[in-house]
Design a protein around this motif. Structure first.
Motif, PDB file in Angstrom:
ATOM      1  N   GLU A 529      12.804  34.565   4.398  1.00  0.00           N
ATOM      2  CA  GLU A 529      11.401  34.863   4.649  1.00  0.00           C
ATOM      3  C   GLU A 529      10.665  33.666   5.227  1.00  0.00           C
ATOM      4  O   GLU A 529       9.699  33.814   5.979  1.00  0.00           O
ATOM      5  N   TYR A 530      11.121  32.449   4.907  1.00  0.00           N
ATOM      6  CA  TYR A 530      10.416  31.239   5.320  1.00  0.00           C
ATOM      7  C   TYR A 530      11.230  30.343   6.247  1.00  0.00           C
ATOM      8  O   TYR A 530      10.704  29.367   6.778  1.00  0.00           O
ATOM      9  N   ASP A 531      12.500  30.644   6.431  1.00  0.00           N
ATOM     10  CA  ASP A 531      13.379  29.777   7.207  1.00  0.00           C
ATOM     11  C   ASP A 531      13.800  30.460   8.509  1.00  0.00           C
ATOM     12  O   ASP A 531      14.185  31.640   8.506  1.00  0.00           O
ATOM     13  N   SER A 573      17.076  24.084  16.261  1.00  0.00           N
ATOM     14  CA  SER A 573      16.119  23.630  15.251  1.00  0.00           C
ATOM     15  C   SER A 573      16.161  24.560  14.045  1.00  0.00           C
ATOM     16  O   SER A 573      16.449  25.758  14.162  1.00  0.00           O
ATOM     17  N   LEU A 574      15.858  23.999  12.901  1.00  0.00           N
ATOM     18  CA  LEU A 574      15.767  24.744  11.652  1.00  0.00           C
ATOM     19  C   LEU A 574      14.416  24.422  11.040  1.00  0.00           C
ATOM     20  O   LEU A 574      14.080  23.252  10.806  1.00  0.00           O
ATOM     21  N   SER A 575      13.603  25.455  10.796  1.00  0.00           N
ATOM     22  CA  SER A 575      12.261  25.231  10.266  1.00  0.00           C
ATOM     23  C   SER A 575      12.073  25.996   8.967  1.00  0.00           C
ATOM     24  O   SER A 575      12.608  27.097   8.778  1.00  0.00           O
ATOM     25  N   HIS A 576      11.296  25.392   8.090  1.00  0.00           N
ATOM     26  CA  HIS A 576      10.896  26.002   6.812  1.00  0.00           C
ATOM     27  C   HIS A 576       9.370  25.996   6.798  1.00  0.00           C
ATOM     28  O   HIS A 576       8.746  24.935   6.773  1.00  0.00           O
ATOM     29  N   ASP A 577       8.761  27.179   6.807  1.00  0.00           N
ATOM     30  CA  ASP A 577       7.317  27.288   6.991  1.00  0.00           C
ATOM     31  C   ASP A 577       6.728  28.200   5.927  1.00  0.00           C
ATOM     32  O   ASP A 577       6.963  29.406   5.908  1.00  0.00           O
ATOM     33  N   THR A 578       5.939  27.625   5.004  1.00  0.00           N
ATOM     34  CA  THR A 578       5.269  28.416   3.961  1.00  0.00           C
ATOM     35  C   THR A 578       3.754  28.377   4.130  1.00  0.00           C
ATOM     36  O   THR A 578       3.024  28.740   3.204  1.00  0.00           O
ATOM     37  N   ARG A 579       3.253  27.939   5.282  1.00  0.00           N
ATOM     38  CA  ARG A 579       1.807  27.861   5.506  1.00  0.00           C
ATOM     39  C   ARG A 579       1.191  29.259   5.472  1.00  0.00           C
ATOM     40  O   ARG A 579       1.799  30.231   5.911  1.00  0.00           O
ATOM     41  N   ASN A 580      -0.056  29.334   4.959  1.00  0.00           N
ATOM     42  CA  ASN A 580      -0.738  30.627   4.935  1.00  0.00           C
ATOM     43  C   ASN A 580      -1.298  30.994   6.305  1.00  0.00           C
ATOM     44  O   ASN A 580      -1.546  32.160   6.581  1.00  0.00           O
ATOM     45  N   ARG A 581      -1.482  30.018   7.172  1.00  0.00           N
ATOM     46  CA  ARG A 581      -1.945  30.273   8.536  1.00  0.00           C
ATOM     47  C   ARG A 581      -1.255  29.281   9.459  1.00  0.00           C
ATOM     48  O   ARG A 581      -0.840  28.201   9.045  1.00  0.00           O
ATOM     49  N   THR A 582      -1.172  29.661  10.718  1.00  0.00           N
ATOM     50  CA  THR A 582      -0.600  28.741  11.698  1.00  0.00           C
ATOM     51  C   THR A 582      -1.670  27.839  12.294  1.00  0.00           C
ATOM     52  O   THR A 582      -1.357  26.780  12.836  1.00  0.00           O
ATOM     53  N   VAL A 583      -2.936  28.244  12.248  1.00  0.00           N
ATOM     54  CA  VAL A 583      -4.048  27.445  12.737  1.00  0.00           C
ATOM     55  C   VAL A 583      -4.997  27.194  11.575  1.00  0.00           C
ATOM     56  O   VAL A 583      -5.374  28.115  10.854  1.00  0.00           O
ATOM     57  N   PHE A 584      -5.374  25.936  11.368  1.00  0.00           N
ATOM     58  CA  PHE A 584      -6.231  25.543  10.250  1.00  0.00           C
ATOM     59  C   PHE A 584      -5.642  26.029   8.928  1.00  0.00           C
ATOM     60  O   PHE A 584      -6.295  26.703   8.124  1.00  0.00           O
ATOM     61  N   ALA A 585      -4.385  25.684   8.698  1.00  0.00           N
ATOM     62  CA  ALA A 585      -3.722  26.067   7.452  1.00  0.00           C
ATOM     63  C   ALA A 585      -4.454  25.455   6.268  1.00  0.00           C
ATOM     64  O   ALA A 585      -4.978  24.339   6.335  1.00  0.00           O
ATOM     65  N   ASN A 589       3.680  24.393   3.439  1.00  0.00           N
ATOM     66  CA  ASN A 589       4.495  23.282   3.922  1.00  0.00           C
ATOM     67  C   ASN A 589       5.248  23.716   5.179  1.00  0.00           C
ATOM     68  O   ASN A 589       5.754  24.828   5.253  1.00  0.00           O
ATOM     69  N   LEU A 590       5.279  22.828   6.158  1.00  0.00           N
ATOM     70  CA  LEU A 590       6.071  23.041   7.368  1.00  0.00           C
ATOM     71  C   LEU A 590       7.064  21.896   7.499  1.00  0.00           C
ATOM     72  O   LEU A 590       6.679  20.727   7.549  1.00  0.00           O
ATOM     73  N   GLU A 614       4.995  18.536   7.269  1.00  0.00           N
ATOM     74  CA  GLU A 614       3.553  18.627   7.064  1.00  0.00           C
ATOM     75  C   GLU A 614       3.296  19.392   5.766  1.00  0.00           C
ATOM     76  O   GLU A 614       3.822  20.496   5.576  1.00  0.00           O
ATOM     77  N   LEU A 615       2.496  18.819   4.890  1.00  0.00           N
ATOM     78  CA  LEU A 615       2.181  19.428   3.603  1.00  0.00           C
ATOM     79  C   LEU A 615       0.678  19.616   3.502  1.00  0.00           C
ATOM     80  O   LEU A 615      -0.095  18.660   3.663  1.00  0.00           O
TER      81      LEU A 615
END
Length: 767
Positions: A529-531, A573-585, A589-590, A614-615
């Motif tokens: 879900e996040y990766d 690339s491998l990304s882990h993204d749990t931000r609630n928004r992509t802009v002005f989160a 964590n990204l 980024e946290l």
């Protein structure tokens, strides 16, 4: 002769006057049978409307005693300023004079409250365009407007109302408002607090003395709603500290005679502090007691805390929601022991009926197809309801670039106990952009750009972009396309074709130019879900142009490797993204790790590795703390001697270390121009918040930041004391022409030879 009955208004009294005219028929007060009813004097109101309000009709027997009832019924409608009843033989004649209609309401002088809000308030008291004008409503109207301003602390407001009469029985209502200034809070006094000082209790109030660092603060502007919130914050502070019987006895708001200053006095009764003696679970525990106890934030011996008890109840309710109990109710019941000052807590669990989702309904999507939203849903139709899946679905929807806001409501299906529908309303934002613009950037000089982009192509969710950008530094032509759901499993596919000319000297780095033509294909594969794993094969043809001012380092590299290169590249690339928004989160964590290399057989063989983190942590509402860091390294392999100079890393500027000129940090060439390096470290901390002077703006953010970073020839050359740092304030504005950034920074440890630039910006304007 005929009989006239008229309602006379004299003060607040009511009189019925009988007058006879001896020219037609002989006057008679006898009752008569109504053969017909005629209405005279109507202009806008239909005769049928009058008949519907009359308490008598054709065929009824009418006498003088009923006159008052008829007149009263018509006056009660509010449509008429005068009503007369006449008898002409067997005909009852109703003569009326209509009240004027409101043609227009004009409001001027209002700055603090929007005209739409004032109009809504006037409509509540019956004053709106097209309605019947009643002068008796004027006083209520003025009082309503005054109350609107009093609630905002403006006690010096003056409201002047004029009524302009117009032809055809119409009027204009003209309202002129002199708002005055907001009454300012001079002091908040607390009486009865012994455990905490005034400063400890009022420090988190929204009302009070303005902070010294914010000249735009309105904290000392009195607002009834804001003070109510402060009182609730005060109550929460004590209830979270064990004072179960805390009470606010009274609140006095005193206005000075000139109506400019306010003094607030709050009388409180702290009561005694209580501890928790026992915590138990009761009711229908459809989930194991051990699993539910693990969710509790309180235990025996803890100080009583309402907020922790509430969070515990919500955590249990959410856990039950994941099992399909959408309407679970968890009620914490306290039992007080006054003698020992303890509280025994019982969480009573009522899970209700387990339900599954029958249907998911979308509304508000005028441009986007339903299936584009449905593929983001983690809650499925026909499956058991899951609170966490519903919440995650909402987050995934609001992360879409063409969605501004998402609201989810769970609604029971009528006539059933085990089914619910999800009603999801979305508010879309404009997803297409056609721009012809010009501007200026400190790092790239004068800009000219033309672009056509569509984030939601024909409502499919696919992204298409065609751009032509021109500046003193670079010229770019590109065409890109991305299908985020190339497969039903969420695998994305996109391609990009581009041509870029770069004049590195104009960017204040080594003196050379390059022409790069390339294309690539990208696949994005969701692992969890996040990766997400992304792989991008590509091809690029590069031509390097030199001049007499080109440094020796570049000539030496070109003598060895040549000046034209065909590169076959592969980026993973491998990304882990749990931000609630992509802009002005606001939280989340990204993390992203990237490996880029030219495959063996290319004219140049090299690789680049990058890790970024980024946290985002919420501090308070609308205030976020951000920590970021990046480590990047590149090197050549095979027959290539060094990482190509046009692939080296740079630092400095708005995207890395603010306060230092763009791309200026790191190694320099023989002409003392920035040359770049193979190893880069960056880090930063930011406190992000809305601007004090426009707190409600959703597209503007400010920040207080600490930036640090440096570029080295290799990781073996890393020295911590070489890292440059700066502090300052920044602002980002998501304008119609893109994200505009501004920063004012002060270097903390610059060395001789460093190129500083305190104020930096990147701004453009359409024309």
């Amino acid at each position: 002769m005929f009989l006239e009955v008229r309602r006379l208004i004299a003060g607040t009294g009511l009189a019925i006057a009988l007058s006879s005219t001896p020219t037609i028929l002989h006057a008679s007060n006898d009752a008569f049978v109504i053969e017909d009813i005629e209405v005279e004097g109507l202009q806008r109101i239909a005769a049928g409307t009058v008949f519907s309000y009359l308490p008598v009709g054709v065929g009824d027997t009418f006498d003088e005693a009923q006159s008052a009832d008829v007149i009263r019924a018509l006056y009660r409608t509010g449509f008429f300023s005068d009503v007369s009843l006449l008898r002409r033989d067997g005909v009852l004649v109703v003569t009326v004079e209509e009240r004027p209609a409101i043609n227009e309401i004009r409001i001027s002088g209002n700055r603090d409250i929007k005209t739409e809000q004032l109009m809504d308030a006037l409509q509540q008291v019956g004053m709106a365009r097209g309605r019947v004008f009643n002068r008796s409503v004027l006083e209520r109207m003025e009082n309503e407007l005054l109350q609107q301003y009093f609630a905002r602390g403006k006690y010096n407001v003056q409201v002047d109302v004029d009524v302009d009469e117009l032809p055809r029985n119409r009027v204009d209502v003209v309202i002129d408002i002199a708002e005055g200034r907001v009454a300012r809070i001079q002091q908040i006094n607390l009486v009865g607090n012994e455990t905490y000082s005034d400063q400890e209790l009022t420090g988190r109030f929204e009302s009070g003395d303005p902070p010294w660092y914010n000249p735009f603060s309105r904290r000392d502007h009195y607002s009834r709603q804001r003070l109510s919130g402060d009182l609730e914050a005060l109550r929460s502070r004590y209830l979270d500290s064990g004072f179960v019987n805390f009470n606010i006895d009274s609140t006095q708001v005193t206005l000075t005679p000139d109506r400019k200053d306010i003094y607030v006095t709050i009388n409180i009764d702290e009561g005694e502090q209580y501890a928790i003696s026992e915590v138990s679970l009761a009711g229908d525990l459809v989930v194991g007691e051990e699993a539910l106890r693990a969710l509790l934030e309180v235990e025996s011996g803890d100080t009583f805390s309402r907020s922790r008890i509430t969070r515990s109840a919500n955590a249990i309710s959410d856990r039950l929601g994941d099992e399909g109990y959408a309407f679970a109710n968890v009620n914490p019941i306290p039992e007080l022991d006054e003698d020992n000052r303890t509280v025994a807590l019982t969480f009573f669990v009522d899970p209700g009926q387990r339900v599954y989702v029958r249907r998911i309904n979308f509304s508000g999507n005028t441009r986007t197809r339903d299936e584009v939203f449905r593929r983001e849903m983690r809650q499925m139709e026909g499956g058991w309801y899951s609170a966490s899946n519903v919440d995650r679905s909402q987050v995934r929807l609001q992360r879409l670039s063409y969605v501004e806001d998402v609201n989810v409501e769970t609604r029971r299906v009528p006539g059933t106990e085990d089914q619910v529908d999800l009603d999801i309303s979305v508010r879309e934002r404009l997803s297409g952009n056609f721009m012809i613009g010009a501007g200026y950037s400190q790092s790239q000089g004068v800009l000219f750009n033309t672009s056509v982009s569509q984030e939601n192509f024909f409502g499919t969710g696919n992204r298409v972009s065609l751009a032509v950008n021109n500046s003193q530094v670079s010229t770019l032509y590109s065409l890109s396309y991305t299908n985020p759901y190339y497969t039903i499993d969420g695998v994305s596919r996109g391609f990009n074709v581009f041509y870029r000319e770069t004049d590195a000297f104009r960017a204040d780095i080594s003196r050379y130019s390059s022409n790069r033509l390339g294309a690539n294909l990208t696949y994005g594969i969701p692992l969890t879900e996040y990766d997400t794993f992304r792989i991008t094969p590509g091809f690029e043809s590069i031509e390097i142009l030199t001049s007499d001012n080109t440094p020796d380092e570049i000539f030496e590299y070109l003598d060895t490797e040549g000046d034209q290169f065909d590169l076959y590249t592969l980026t993973a690339s491998l990304s882990h993204d749990t931000r609630n928004r992509t802009v002005f989160a606001e939280k989340g964590n990204l993390q992203r790790g990237t490996l880029e290399f030219s495959v063996p057989g290319s004219d140049l063989e090299y690789y680049k590795i990058d890790y970024r983190n980024e946290l985002f942590t919420p501090v308070r509402e609308k205030i976020t703390f951000k920590l970021s860091g990046e480590v990047a390294y590149g090197e050549a392999y095979g027959d290539t001697g060094d990482l190509p100079f046009f692939e080296k890393y740079f630092a400095g500027g708005t995207r890395s270390v603010r306060g230092y000129r763009d791309l200026s940090l790191g190694p320099r060439d023989s002409r003392n121009d920035p040359f770049g390096g193979n190893f880069r470290v960056l880090g930063g901390a930011e406190l992000i918040f809305p601007p004090p002077f426009m707190e409600e703006a959703a597209n503007v953010r400010m920040s207080l930041f600490l930036d640090a970073g440096q570029v080295y020839p290799s990781y073996e050359d890393f020295e911590a004391d070489e890292i440059r740092a700066s502090v300052g304030v920044g602002m980002t504005w998501l304008s119609p022409v893109g994200a505009l950034t501004f920063s004012l920074a002060e270097a903390l440890n610059d060395e001789p030879g460093d190129k500083l630039q305190s104020f930096q910006f990147n701004i453009g304007a359409s024309f």
